[in-house]
Enzyme design. Structure first.
Site, PDB file in Angstrom:
ATOM      1  N   LYS A 210       6.209  -2.914  17.520  1.00  0.00           N
ATOM      2  CA  LYS A 210       7.303  -3.889  17.279  1.00  0.00           C
ATOM      3  C   LYS A 210       8.787  -3.153  17.735  1.00  0.00           C
ATOM      4  CE  LYS A 210       9.564  -4.452  13.280  1.00  0.00           C
ATOM      5  NZ  LYS A 210      10.017  -4.294  11.883  1.00  0.00           N
TER       6      LYS A 210
ATOM      7  N   LYS B 219       8.442   2.759   6.108  1.00  0.00           N
ATOM      8  CA  LYS B 219       9.854   3.658   6.008  1.00  0.00           C
ATOM      9  C   LYS B 219       9.915   4.825   5.245  1.00  0.00           C
ATOM     10  CE  LYS B 219      12.669  -0.290   7.427  1.00  0.00           C
ATOM     11  NZ  LYS B 219      14.026  -1.010   6.805  1.00  0.00           N
TER      12      LYS B 219
ATOM     13  N   LYS C 246      15.249  -1.504  15.566  1.00  0.00           N
ATOM     14  CA  LYS C 246      16.396  -0.948  15.646  1.00  0.00           C
ATOM     15  C   LYS C 246      16.285   0.609  15.070  1.00  0.00           C
ATOM     16  CE  LYS C 246      18.838  -4.625  13.241  1.00  0.00           C
ATOM     17  NZ  LYS C 246      19.133  -4.650  12.119  1.00  0.00           N
TER      18      LYS C 246
END
Ligand code: TYM
Length: 339
Positions: A200, A113, A203
């Site tokens: 994966k 991230k 969201k």
């Protein structure tokens, strides 16, 4: 009397997708029957990346309603909003002071991230796993049902509790904090993107066609599945490492149809993608339909949802405050009853 405890949560960063449901929430639904279960909407975690305040409030309610729509029963478990129990932030601070920074810098999710955010990485993003440890440890959770991607965070929570709290401030006979275990099921623990079977389902993927959310309309679900990545082979199969999309979509079909892996593998062994995709679309739409029905009923009755969250908050508060107090005393913080 349920003697073991479960704690888990999902971030309200957008509509929940098939991965959140099949990888996590589905497990909670079973566990609540046998375990004292606490599930929270982890809104403080959602602040660790740039966010829109209005959307966060709305997503918090959506997420709580979806927990119930997926089968979480407020009579069997406690459903609450993380930020409404201040003990989460308070224990997080205490654990922050005991956790080495380099333990956090090693976290895979932090690395992934933070690359995306460049110069804008917040202290909160680095601290995310410590807050997650606080969430879990406050409730003396025995089991934490999560998807595969959370394994490293669970290991960190265990290390903080064991090495940094119990070993330094606890009593051998009576450990200060319970050491939690992750519960990661084989099936559903890692649902992959519809557009790349090696990535994966997430969201935060900017391409919405990569995921199916629990609130997608039947038309949209069919469209997304139509666009899903395929390969040039005839017939679908599991466990062929050169065919990640076949493995992922066949796995989804097995779970969503309820037929199981053996049956779907036989059924789809010699059909083409053109025939398979409508089967998967129908199974997905049918599986999600009752969730959506329940969800919209709840959202049309805000008093019921608010009552459920208030009840959950009271039950959570009691347990959380007791653990927080225990840790505060062990760390030498002066209690108000001593002055
Ligand atoms: P979040 O919101 O990213 O994910 C919520 C849950 O969904 C699982 N999950 C998946 N499972 C299978 N396949 C996927 N593609 C997939 N994507 C997500 C996650 O593993 C998770 O179980 N950090 C947590 C939230 C959290 C938490 C906690 C969880 C905060 N505090 C305490 C448990 C206990 C997270 O990743 O949320």
């Amino acid at each position: 009397m349920k003697s073991k405890r479960v704690l888990s949560g999902v971030q309200p960063t957008g509509a929940l997708h098939l991965g959140n449901w099949l990888g996590a929430i589905n497990n909670w639904v079973e566990l609540q029957k046998t375990h004292e279960t606490f599930v929270c909407v982890v809104d403080l975690h959602a602040l660790t990346i740039p966010h829109d305040p209005k959307a966060l409030e709305e997503n918090t309610l959506t997420t709580a309603a979806l927990y119930i729509a997926c089968g979480m029963d407020p009579d069997q478990c406690s459903i609450f909003v993380q930020s409404q129990i201040t003990a989460h932030s308070e224990l997080c601070w205490l654990l922050n002071c005991l956790t080495p920074v380099n333990w956090l810098e090693r976290m895979i999710q932090y690395k992934e991230k933070s690359i995306k955010q460049g110069d804008n990485v917040s202290v909160g993003l680095l601290d995310y796993p410590v807050l997650m440890a606080a969430d879990i440890l406050l409730y003396d959770a025995d089991l934490v049902p999560v998807g595969e991607d959370q394994k490293q965070h669970l290991e960190l929570a265990r290390d903080i509790a064991q090495q940094r709290v119990n070993a330094k401030f606890g009593d051998k006979e009576k450990p200060l904090l319970k050491i939690p275990k992750p519960l990661i099921l084989k099936e559903g623990a890692k649902i992959m993107s519809l557009l790349d079977g090696t990535k994966k389902m997430s969201k935060s993927d900017p391409n919405e066609n990569s995921r199916i959310t629990l609130l997608d309309s039947p038309d949209l679900i069919a469209k997304k599945i139509k666009k899903a990545k395929t390969d040039a082979h005839l017939g679908l199969e599991f466990n062929n490492s050169t065919r990640p999309e076949a493995n992922n979509l066949l796995g989804l079909y097995a779970m969503l149809s309820g037929l199981g892996r053996d049956v779907v593998e036989k059924e789809c062994s010699d059909i083409g993608w053109g025939k398979f995709k409508p089967l998967l679309a129908d199974a997905t739409i049918n599986a999600i339909e009752p969730i959506q029905k329940k969800y919209y009923e709840l959202r049309n009755d805000p008093t019921e949802l608010s009552q459920i969250l208030t009840n959950g908050r009271f039950k959570a508060e009691e347990v959380a405050q007791e653990t927080l107090k225990r840790v505060q005393v062990a760390l030498g913080l002066l209690s108000t009853d001593k002055i």
